[in-house]
Design a protein around this motif. Sequence first.
Motif, PDB file in Angstrom:
ATOM      1  N   LYS A   1       0.818  -1.222   0.000  1.00 25.14           N
ATOM      2  CA  LYS A   1       0.000   0.000   0.000  1.00 25.14           C
ATOM      3  C   LYS A   1       0.847   1.265   0.000  1.00 25.14           C
ATOM      4  O   LYS A   1       0.345   2.345  -0.294  1.00 25.14           O
ATOM      5  CB  LYS A   1      -0.972  -0.022   1.177  1.00 25.14           C
ATOM      6  CG  LYS A   1      -2.102  -1.018   0.968  1.00 25.14           C
ATOM      7  CD  LYS A   1      -3.104  -0.991   2.096  1.00 25.14           C
ATOM      8  CE  LYS A   1      -4.277  -1.912   1.783  1.00 25.14           C
ATOM      9  NZ  LYS A   1      -5.312  -1.880   2.833  1.00 25.14           N
ATOM     10  N   SER A   2       2.134   1.138   0.282  1.00 27.20           N
ATOM     11  CA  SER A   2       3.028   2.302   0.263  1.00 27.20           C
ATOM     12  C   SER A   2       3.564   2.608  -1.143  1.00 27.20           C
ATOM     13  O   SER A   2       4.195   3.638  -1.356  1.00 27.20           O
ATOM     14  CB  SER A   2       4.206   2.081   1.223  1.00 27.20           C
ATOM     15  OG  SER A   2       5.146   1.166   0.670  1.00 27.20           O
ATOM     16  N   ILE A   3       3.303   1.728  -2.089  1.00 26.95           N
ATOM     17  CA  ILE A   3       3.792   1.885  -3.467  1.00 26.95           C
ATOM     18  C   ILE A   3       2.741   2.618  -4.289  1.00 26.95           C
ATOM     19  O   ILE A   3       1.557   2.278  -4.231  1.00 26.95           O
ATOM     20  CB  ILE A   3       4.110   0.506  -4.087  1.00 26.95           C
ATOM     21  CG1 ILE A   3       5.199  -0.196  -3.276  1.00 26.95           C
ATOM     22  CG2 ILE A   3       4.508   0.645  -5.554  1.00 26.95           C
ATOM     23  CD1 ILE A   3       5.434  -1.645  -3.680  1.00 26.95           C
ATOM     24  N   ASP A   4       3.161   3.606  -5.066  1.00 28.24           N
ATOM     25  CA  ASP A   4       2.198   4.326  -5.899  1.00 28.24           C
ATOM     26  C   ASP A   4       2.128   3.720  -7.310  1.00 28.24           C
ATOM     27  O   ASP A   4       2.935   2.874  -7.679  1.00 28.24           O
ATOM     28  CB  ASP A   4       2.516   5.828  -5.952  1.00 28.24           C
ATOM     29  CG  ASP A   4       3.841   6.170  -6.609  1.00 28.24           C
ATOM     30  OD1 ASP A   4       4.301   5.426  -7.511  1.00 28.24           O
ATOM     31  OD2 ASP A   4       4.434   7.194  -6.235  1.00 28.24           O
TER      32      ASP A   4
ATOM     33  N   ARG B   1      10.178  -1.306 -14.040  1.00 29.94           N
ATOM     34  CA  ARG B   1      10.994  -2.509 -14.257  1.00 29.94           C
ATOM     35  C   ARG B   1      12.444  -2.085 -14.073  1.00 29.94           C
ATOM     36  O   ARG B   1      12.862  -1.089 -14.643  1.00 29.94           O
ATOM     37  CB  ARG B   1      10.839  -3.038 -15.677  1.00 29.94           C
ATOM     38  CG  ARG B   1       9.463  -3.480 -16.072  1.00 29.94           C
ATOM     39  CD  ARG B   1       9.424  -3.688 -17.599  1.00 29.94           C
ATOM     40  NE  ARG B   1       8.081  -3.940 -18.046  1.00 29.94           N
ATOM     41  CZ  ARG B   1       7.589  -5.154 -18.294  1.00 29.94           C
ATOM     42  NH1 ARG B   1       8.356  -6.212 -18.170  1.00 29.94           N
ATOM     43  NH2 ARG B   1       6.355  -5.311 -18.688  1.00 29.94           N
ATOM     44  N   TYR B   2      13.219  -2.847 -13.347  1.00 37.07           N
ATOM     45  CA  TYR B   2      14.621  -2.471 -13.158  1.00 37.07           C
ATOM     46  C   TYR B   2      15.486  -2.880 -14.345  1.00 37.07           C
ATOM     47  O   TYR B   2      16.622  -2.434 -14.467  1.00 37.07           O
ATOM     48  CB  TYR B   2      15.189  -3.001 -11.838  1.00 37.07           C
ATOM     49  CG  TYR B   2      15.364  -4.499 -11.748  1.00 37.07           C
ATOM     50  CD1 TYR B   2      16.552  -5.107 -12.140  1.00 37.07           C
ATOM     51  CD2 TYR B   2      14.349  -5.305 -11.244  1.00 37.07           C
ATOM     52  CE1 TYR B   2      16.717  -6.479 -12.045  1.00 37.07           C
ATOM     53  CE2 TYR B   2      14.513  -6.670 -11.143  1.00 37.07           C
ATOM     54  CZ  TYR B   2      15.696  -7.249 -11.548  1.00 37.07           C
ATOM     55  OH  TYR B   2      15.862  -8.607 -11.447  1.00 37.07           O
ATOM     56  N   ALA B   3      14.939  -3.689 -15.243  1.00 46.65           N
ATOM     57  CA  ALA B   3      15.595  -4.036 -16.508  1.00 46.65           C
ATOM     58  C   ALA B   3      14.485  -4.356 -17.503  1.00 46.65           C
ATOM     59  O   ALA B   3      13.394  -4.792 -17.117  1.00 46.65           O
ATOM     60  CB  ALA B   3      16.528  -5.237 -16.331  1.00 46.65           C
TER      61      ALA B   3
ATOM     62  N   SER C   1       7.545  -5.997 -14.161  1.00 47.22           N
ATOM     63  CA  SER C   1       7.245  -4.767 -13.422  1.00 47.22           C
ATOM     64  C   SER C   1       6.817  -5.176 -12.007  1.00 47.22           C
ATOM     65  O   SER C   1       6.514  -6.352 -11.745  1.00 47.22           O
ATOM     66  CB  SER C   1       6.110  -3.993 -14.100  1.00 47.22           C
ATOM     67  OG  SER C   1       4.896  -4.711 -13.976  1.00 47.22           O
ATOM     68  N   ILE C   2       6.765  -4.206 -11.113  1.00 53.13           N
ATOM     69  CA  ILE C   2       6.289  -4.501  -9.755  1.00 53.13           C
ATOM     70  C   ILE C   2       4.849  -5.012  -9.821  1.00 53.13           C
ATOM     71  O   ILE C   2       4.479  -5.923  -9.074  1.00 53.13           O
ATOM     72  CB  ILE C   2       6.421  -3.267  -8.841  1.00 53.13           C
ATOM     73  CG1 ILE C   2       7.896  -2.895  -8.668  1.00 53.13           C
ATOM     74  CG2 ILE C   2       5.775  -3.520  -7.483  1.00 53.13           C
ATOM     75  CD1 ILE C   2       8.143  -1.611  -7.884  1.00 53.13           C
ATOM     76  N   LYS C   3       4.050  -4.473 -10.739  1.00 61.09           N
ATOM     77  CA  LYS C   3       2.678  -4.975 -10.915  1.00 61.09           C
ATOM     78  C   LYS C   3       2.689  -6.470 -11.239  1.00 61.09           C
ATOM     79  O   LYS C   3       1.903  -7.251 -10.685  1.00 61.09           O
ATOM     80  CB  LYS C   3       1.967  -4.237 -12.059  1.00 61.09           C
ATOM     81  CG  LYS C   3       1.488  -2.859 -11.736  1.00 61.09           C
ATOM     82  CD  LYS C   3       0.785  -2.296 -12.979  1.00 61.09           C
ATOM     83  CE  LYS C   3      -0.020  -1.083 -12.664  1.00 61.09           C
ATOM     84  NZ  LYS C   3      -0.811  -0.628 -13.823  1.00 61.09           N
TER      85      LYS C   3
ATOM     86  N   LYS D   1      15.835  -4.602  -5.579  1.00 59.67           N
ATOM     87  CA  LYS D   1      16.102  -4.377  -6.998  1.00 59.67           C
ATOM     88  C   LYS D   1      15.288  -3.229  -7.614  1.00 59.67           C
ATOM     89  O   LYS D   1      15.694  -2.659  -8.614  1.00 59.67           O
ATOM     90  CB  LYS D   1      15.856  -5.658  -7.788  1.00 59.67           C
ATOM     91  CG  LYS D   1      16.815  -6.769  -7.400  1.00 59.67           C
ATOM     92  CD  LYS D   1      16.513  -8.044  -8.142  1.00 59.67           C
ATOM     93  CE  LYS D   1      17.483  -9.133  -7.731  1.00 59.67           C
ATOM     94  NZ  LYS D   1      17.160 -10.415  -8.339  1.00 59.67           N
ATOM     95  N   TYR D   2      14.129  -2.942  -7.055  1.00 61.97           N
ATOM     96  CA  TYR D   2      13.265  -1.936  -7.647  1.00 61.97           C
ATOM     97  C   TYR D   2      13.375  -0.573  -6.939  1.00 61.97           C
ATOM     98  O   TYR D   2      13.073   0.447  -7.518  1.00 61.97           O
ATOM     99  CB  TYR D   2      11.808  -2.397  -7.638  1.00 61.97           C
ATOM    100  CG  TYR D   2      11.548  -3.584  -8.547  1.00 61.97           C
ATOM    101  CD1 TYR D   2      10.942  -3.398  -9.787  1.00 61.97           C
ATOM    102  CD2 TYR D   2      11.900  -4.869  -8.166  1.00 61.97           C
ATOM    103  CE1 TYR D   2      10.701  -4.481 -10.631  1.00 61.97           C
ATOM    104  CE2 TYR D   2      11.652  -5.953  -8.991  1.00 61.97           C
ATOM    105  CZ  TYR D   2      11.065  -5.753 -10.229  1.00 61.97           C
ATOM    106  OH  TYR D   2      10.821  -6.824 -11.052  1.00 61.97           O
TER     107      TYR D   2
END
Length: 165
Positions: A35-38, A45-47, A52-54, A161-162
């Motif tokens: 919940k802290s991620i917007d 994506r880090y590469a 992606s985080i999603k 990583k992100y």
Amino acid sequence: MKYTPQDGFSYYFNLVGDVDCRSLFSSPSTLKFLKSIDEEKAAYRYASDKWSIKQVLGHITDHERIKMFRAFLLSRNESVELWGYDQEALVANSRFEELTWKQLVTDFENVRKASVSFVESLSQNQLKIKGKARQNEVTLEDFLKSIIGHEIHHVNSIKDKYFNH
């Protein structure tokens, strides 16, 4: 000994430590972090060839759905091997990128609520039922703990990583 994700259950057990599975499933720490991620960060994506985080969250949620179904079968003494699945295919054929971060977090939260309900319904005898997962014979409780270990692995990966690039 330091385990890696390729070590499977040993790695995930090491991440959860000696905590009972009911406490692991009831912990609010992952949901609080998510919940802290917007929305903007969730698409990161880090590469170029990484999720992606999603997609990572969608994978965590898919993993829990799949593993909880298998845990349910095991809890009912259904003779089933706790088989693997192709995570790349599941993510590739998902809509995670089209959904909002809030939708994905809500989905994770709903799946977790169902998991908590199931885990809380299990008796001590059911938690001791054994099944075969790949080359390992594991108890239902250990199988359940590995679900949270998998989640911890990915949350740690997101943090390392992100967010630390």
